[in-house]
Structures are given as C-alpha cells and as structure tokens.
Design a protein around this motif. Structure first.
Motif, short mmCIF file in Angstrom:
data_model
loop_
_atom_site.label_atom_id
_atom_site.label_comp_id
_atom_site.label_asym_id
_atom_site.label_seq_id
_atom_site.Cartn_x
_atom_site.Cartn_y
_atom_site.Cartn_z
N PRO A 9 0.82 -1.22 0.00
CA PRO A 9 0.00 0.00 0.00
C PRO A 9 0.84 1.27 0.00
O PRO A 9 2.07 1.21 0.12
CB PRO A 9 -0.80 -0.12 1.31
CG PRO A 9 0.04 -0.96 2.19
CD PRO A 9 0.79 -1.91 1.30
N ALA A 10 0.16 2.40 -0.14
CA ALA A 10 0.81 3.72 -0.18
C ALA A 10 1.66 3.93 1.07
O ALA A 10 1.24 3.61 2.18
CB ALA A 10 -0.27 4.81 -0.25
N ALA A 162 -8.36 6.28 2.62
CA ALA A 162 -9.20 6.33 1.41
C ALA A 162 -8.48 5.62 0.26
O ALA A 162 -9.10 4.87 -0.52
CB ALA A 162 -9.48 7.78 1.03
N ARG A 163 -7.17 5.82 0.16
CA ARG A 163 -6.40 5.21 -0.93
C ARG A 163 -6.36 3.68 -0.74
O ARG A 163 -6.53 2.93 -1.70
CB ARG A 163 -4.99 5.79 -0.94
CG ARG A 163 -4.31 5.61 -2.25
CD ARG A 163 -3.99 6.92 -2.89
NE ARG A 163 -2.77 7.51 -2.38
CZ ARG A 163 -1.55 7.16 -2.81
NH1 ARG A 163 -1.41 6.21 -3.70
NH2 ARG A 163 -0.50 7.77 -2.34
N ASP A 164 -6.14 3.22 0.50
CA ASP A 164 -6.13 1.77 0.78
C ASP A 164 -7.46 1.15 0.36
O ASP A 164 -7.49 0.11 -0.30
CB ASP A 164 -5.96 1.49 2.28
CG ASP A 164 -4.52 1.65 2.75
OD1 ASP A 164 -3.64 1.94 1.92
OD2 ASP A 164 -4.29 1.47 3.97
N LEU A 175 -5.30 -4.42 -4.90
CA LEU A 175 -4.12 -4.66 -4.08
C LEU A 175 -4.39 -5.84 -3.16
O LEU A 175 -5.33 -5.82 -2.36
CB LEU A 175 -3.83 -3.41 -3.23
CG LEU A 175 -2.76 -3.58 -2.15
CD1 LEU A 175 -1.40 -3.83 -2.78
CD2 LEU A 175 -2.70 -2.36 -1.25
N ARG A 176 -3.59 -6.89 -3.29
CA ARG A 176 -3.64 -8.01 -2.35
C ARG A 176 -2.30 -8.72 -2.41
O ARG A 176 -1.53 -8.55 -3.36
CB ARG A 176 -4.80 -8.97 -2.65
CG ARG A 176 -4.68 -9.70 -3.96
CD ARG A 176 -5.75 -10.80 -4.07
NE ARG A 176 -5.63 -11.51 -5.34
CZ ARG A 176 -4.77 -12.50 -5.58
NH1 ARG A 176 -3.94 -12.91 -4.62
NH2 ARG A 176 -4.72 -13.08 -6.76
N MET A 177 -2.05 -9.52 -1.39
CA MET A 177 -0.79 -10.24 -1.34
C MET A 177 -0.83 -11.36 -2.37
O MET A 177 -1.79 -12.13 -2.40
CB MET A 177 -0.59 -10.79 0.07
CG MET A 177 0.83 -10.99 0.43
SD MET A 177 0.97 -11.29 2.19
CE MET A 177 2.13 -12.64 2.15
#
Ligand code: DC
Length: 210
Positions: A9-10, A162-164, A175-177
C-alpha cells in the motif's frame, strides 16, 4: 533472468525497498505507480474527469518526459492516480510497458500494487511490504515537514485510508498479497533493517527456486 515483484500500500516503504534491492542485485527498477500518476496528472492538465474512463484512457499516451515531473510525487497526484487506476482500460493500456520492462535481458525489479498478481505472476521473488496506517501517515508527515510543508496528521491518515480502500476494493487487479509472496511489515523497522530483511527474504526465495 531474475524478476522481483514488490507490492504494497501507499507509503509502506516499498519504493525505498525496491530501489535498495535494485542496487543490491544490480537490476533496473520501475516504480509502476509513476505510470498511474502520470495518467492522473495528464487528466488534470487536460481538464478531464479522473473518474470518467474515457477521459482517463485519453491520458494514457502521455509524453515520456512527464515521468520526470516532480509534481508526480505529490499526495494530490497520488490520489488522482488511485482514481484513474480503477478503470480496466487504463490498467490494460499500461500492462505491456510494465511486462516489457520486467522481461528485459537480465530481469528487473518492479514495485506497485499488482506486480506479483497480474504483471509478473511468475516472478522469481515476491514481497509484500506493509506498515500500520499510523506509521505510514507519520512517514508522510515527517517527509512533508522536511520539505517545508505544513502537514496535517488527521488528513494524512484519512487520505491513506481512502487510498487503501480504493486500491483494495476495485474490481480489476486490486491490491492483495500475491500467492507465494512473503510479508514484510516495516512498522517497527528502521530503513536499514527493512532493507536487510527484504534482501534475506528475496535470497531465500531465489535459493528455493534453484
Ligand atoms: O505507489 P503509488 O503511491 O505511487 O501509486 C499511486 C496509485 O497508483 C495507487 O494508489 C494505485 C495506483 N497503482 C496501481 O493501481 N497499480 C500499480 N501497480 C501501481 C500503482
């Protein structure tokens, strides 16, 4: 050829770690977030709407020098990048460039959100870098202060959350592992310690592949 995928993440520290890995292994490195940032900034400059797929798509053939524009690094452009990145057409338009970089002779390191899942699912090593929201906001805060800014901790936390949420909940390449990735939580680590651990994780993965 060695391909290393660094996702997270960011403000997790993935860019710093990717650049350190690049130096350590002598590989070229691509910050894929910059591509989305360039699309976001181009939409803004063209007076378009980042949430409108056609406007975002029209911005995908931005001129290469835009990638060196310091404005790309701002939090505002990071948020625009996150907004344009939800459109499947935008992701598609940027895929080939990233895969070409990954598969160059000798290999490469790429950092982003979907490197280990979509761009290079067969990467030789994958790490997922994360840190608590509070620690990530604190890093942004310190960074802004060091650059003469007047950051506000509450709004930094809200921006990161918010970005997450947007990056993890979008339909395309969220986004995920990735399968086979190792988790590296940098919340309580110095930069040096995080880099040492990243190298140890990558070494172990490369060893396991031999
Ligand atoms: O890593 P960054 O903060 O520069 O990324 C900015 C935004 O771009 C991020 O919030 C989502 C998007 N992005 C993406 O969707 N896929 C990537 N591989 C890299 C970034």
């Amino acid at each position: 050829m060695t391909i290393i995928a660094v996702d997270g993440p960011a403000a997790s520290g993935k860019g710093t770690i990717a650049r350190a890995l690049a130096r350590h292994y002598g590989l070229p490195c691509l910050d894929t977030g910059l591509l989305y940032r360039a699309v976001g900034l181009s939409v803004l400059k063209a007076g378009g709407d980042p949430d409108h797929e056609a406007d975002a798509l029209a911005a995908c053939d931005f001129d290469a020098p835009l990638l060196d524009d310091p404005a790309l690094r701002s939090e505002a452009v990071g948020s625009l990048a996150s907004r344009v990145s939800v459109h499947p057409g935008v992701r598609q338009a940027l895929v080939q460039r990233q895969r070409d970089f990954a598969t160059q002779p000798g290999g490469a390191i790429l950092d982003g959100r979907d490197i280990g899942t979509v761009i290079a699912p067969d990467a030789d090593a994958k790490i997922f870098v994360t840190a608590s929201v509070h620690v990530r906001a604190r890093r942004r805060y310190d960074d802004a202060l060091a650059h003469g800014g007047h950051p506000d901790m509450d709004s930094l936390i809200a921006d990161i959350q918010a970005r997450d949420t947007r990056d993890m909940s979008r339909d395309h390449a969220p986004l995920r592992m990735a399968d086979g990735a190792d988790l590296l939580d940098t919340s309580d680590l110095t930069i040096e310690a995080a880099i040492r651990q990243a190298i140890a994780l990558v070494d172990a993965q490369l060893e396991g592949r031999r």
